[in-house]
Scaffold this motif. Structure first.
Motif, PDB file in Angstrom:
ATOM      1  N   GLU A 106       0.829  -1.198   0.000  1.00 36.65           N
ATOM      2  CA  GLU A 106       0.000   0.000   0.000  1.00 36.65           C
ATOM      3  C   GLU A 106       0.870   1.258   0.000  1.00 36.65           C
ATOM      4  O   GLU A 106       0.605   2.211  -0.740  1.00 36.65           O
ATOM      5  N   GLU A 107       1.911   1.268   0.815  1.00 31.01           N
ATOM      6  CA  GLU A 107       2.840   2.403   0.859  1.00 31.01           C
ATOM      7  C   GLU A 107       3.551   2.567  -0.473  1.00 31.01           C
ATOM      8  O   GLU A 107       3.713   3.684  -0.977  1.00 31.01           O
ATOM      9  N   ASN A 108       3.964   1.458  -1.079  1.00 29.48           N
ATOM     10  CA  ASN A 108       4.628   1.494  -2.379  1.00 29.48           C
ATOM     11  C   ASN A 108       3.703   2.102  -3.434  1.00 29.48           C
ATOM     12  O   ASN A 108       4.120   2.945  -4.227  1.00 29.48           O
ATOM     13  N   ARG A 109       2.454   1.686  -3.426  1.00 26.83           N
ATOM     14  CA  ARG A 109       1.475   2.205  -4.391  1.00 26.83           C
ATOM     15  C   ARG A 109       1.239   3.702  -4.172  1.00 26.83           C
ATOM     16  O   ARG A 109       1.175   4.477  -5.123  1.00 26.83           O
ATOM     17  N   ARG A 110       1.144   4.121  -2.899  1.00 26.50           N
ATOM     18  CA  ARG A 110       0.939   5.533  -2.593  1.00 26.50           C
ATOM     19  C   ARG A 110       2.127   6.365  -3.074  1.00 26.50           C
ATOM     20  O   ARG A 110       1.962   7.432  -3.679  1.00 26.50           O
ATOM     21  N   LEU A 111       3.339   5.872  -2.849  1.00 32.09           N
ATOM     22  CA  LEU A 111       4.537   6.596  -3.273  1.00 32.09           C
ATOM     23  C   LEU A 111       4.635   6.689  -4.795  1.00 32.09           C
ATOM     24  O   LEU A 111       5.062   7.708  -5.331  1.00 32.09           O
ATOM     25  N   ARG A 155       2.472  12.256  -9.720  1.00 28.08           N
ATOM     26  CA  ARG A 155       1.916  13.607  -9.594  1.00 28.08           C
ATOM     27  C   ARG A 155       3.030  14.655  -9.623  1.00 28.08           C
ATOM     28  O   ARG A 155       2.947  15.656 -10.333  1.00 28.08           O
ATOM     29  N   VAL A 156       4.109  14.410  -8.898  1.00 28.48           N
ATOM     30  CA  VAL A 156       5.225  15.354  -8.847  1.00 28.48           C
ATOM     31  C   VAL A 156       5.893  15.469 -10.217  1.00 28.48           C
ATOM     32  O   VAL A 156       6.274  16.570 -10.637  1.00 28.48           O
ATOM     33  N   GLN A 157       6.006  14.355 -10.943  1.00 26.05           N
ATOM     34  CA  GLN A 157       6.594  14.413 -12.279  1.00 26.05           C
ATOM     35  C   GLN A 157       5.712  15.222 -13.226  1.00 26.05           C
ATOM     36  O   GLN A 157       6.219  15.981 -14.059  1.00 26.05           O
ATOM     37  N   GLN A 158       4.398  15.091 -13.104  1.00 25.30           N
ATOM     38  CA  GLN A 158       3.496  15.884 -13.931  1.00 25.30           C
ATOM     39  C   GLN A 158       3.642  17.372 -13.613  1.00 25.30           C
ATOM     40  O   GLN A 158       3.674  18.208 -14.517  1.00 25.30           O
ATOM     41  N   GLU A 159       3.737  17.703 -12.322  1.00 21.06           N
ATOM     42  CA  GLU A 159       3.934  19.101 -11.931  1.00 21.06           C
ATOM     43  C   GLU A 159       5.240  19.636 -12.501  1.00 21.06           C
ATOM     44  O   GLU A 159       5.291  20.771 -12.991  1.00 21.06           O
ATOM     45  N   ARG A 160       6.289  18.830 -12.429  1.00 19.84           N
ATOM     46  CA  ARG A 160       7.585  19.241 -12.970  1.00 19.84           C
ATOM     47  C   ARG A 160       7.491  19.506 -14.463  1.00 19.84           C
ATOM     48  O   ARG A 160       7.997  20.509 -14.970  1.00 19.84           O
ATOM     49  N   ASP A 161       6.819  18.625 -15.198  1.00 21.60           N
ATOM     50  CA  ASP A 161       6.682  18.794 -16.641  1.00 21.60           C
ATOM     51  C   ASP A 161       5.901  20.060 -16.984  1.00 21.60           C
ATOM     52  O   ASP A 161       6.255  20.777 -17.924  1.00 21.60           O
ATOM     53  N   ILE A 162       4.866  20.347 -16.202  1.00 19.44           N
ATOM     54  CA  ILE A 162       4.088  21.568 -16.428  1.00 19.44           C
ATOM     55  C   ILE A 162       4.963  22.791 -16.183  1.00 19.44           C
ATOM     56  O   ILE A 162       4.962  23.742 -16.976  1.00 19.44           O
ATOM     57  N   LEU A 163       5.734  22.769 -15.114  1.00 20.91           N
ATOM     58  CA  LEU A 163       6.614  23.902 -14.820  1.00 20.91           C
ATOM     59  C   LEU A 163       7.678  24.093 -15.900  1.00 20.91           C
ATOM     60  O   LEU A 163       8.017  25.226 -16.247  1.00 20.91           O
TER      61      LEU A 163
END
Length: 110
Positions: A67-72, A78-86
Motif C-alpha cells: 500500500e505504501e509502495n502504491r501511494r509513493l 503527480r510530482v513528475q506531472q507538476e515538474r513537466d508543467i513547470l
C-alpha cells in the motif's frame, strides 16, 4: 474453455496450515482430505511464516508495504506531472521575454 481458479478464504488457509502442522499426518494426506494440492499448503505456510497477520490479504487488499509502495508511486507520478508543467511554463515565458527584448524590437537583452 477457461480454467476456473478456486478462491479460498483467509480462515480456510490458516486452518489448513494449522492442520498440516499439528495433525501429525503428511501434508499430502491433509491436502487430499481437504481437496487441495499439497503445493497450496506449502505456499500458504511459507506466506504465513513471512507475513504473519498480513498474510493472505485477499483480492484488492494489500499489505501495508504494498500500500505504501502504491501511494509513493502515485505521488511520484503527480510530482513528475507538476515538474513537466513547470518546464513548459518556463519555456513559454523565456520565449516571451526573448521576443519582448529582441534587438529587432529596439530593446537590449540582459
Amino acid at each position: 474453455m477457461a480454467k476456473v481458479q478456486k478462491v479460498y478464504t483467509r480462515e480456510f488457509k490458516e486452518q489448513a496450515v494449522q492442520l498440516a502442522q499439528t495433525s501429525g499426518k503428511p501434508i499430502a494426506q491433509v491436502a487430499r482430505e481437504l481437496g487441495i494440492s499439497d503445493t497450496s499448503i506449502h505456499q500458504w505456510r511459507k506466506e504465513l511464516a513471512q507475513h504473519g497477520k498480513e498474510a493472505f490479504p485477499g483480492s484488492g487488499h494489500q499489505t501495508s508495504l504494498e500500500e505504501e509502495n502504491r501511494r509513493l508511486k502515485r505521488e511520484l507520478e503527480r510530482v513528475q506531472q507538476e515538474r513537466d508543467i513547470l518546464k513548459k511554463v518556463v519555456g513559454i515565458f523565456s520565449r516571451e521575454v526573448r521576443w519582448r527584448c529582441s534587438p529587432e524590437r529596439g530593446m537590449k537583452m540582459g
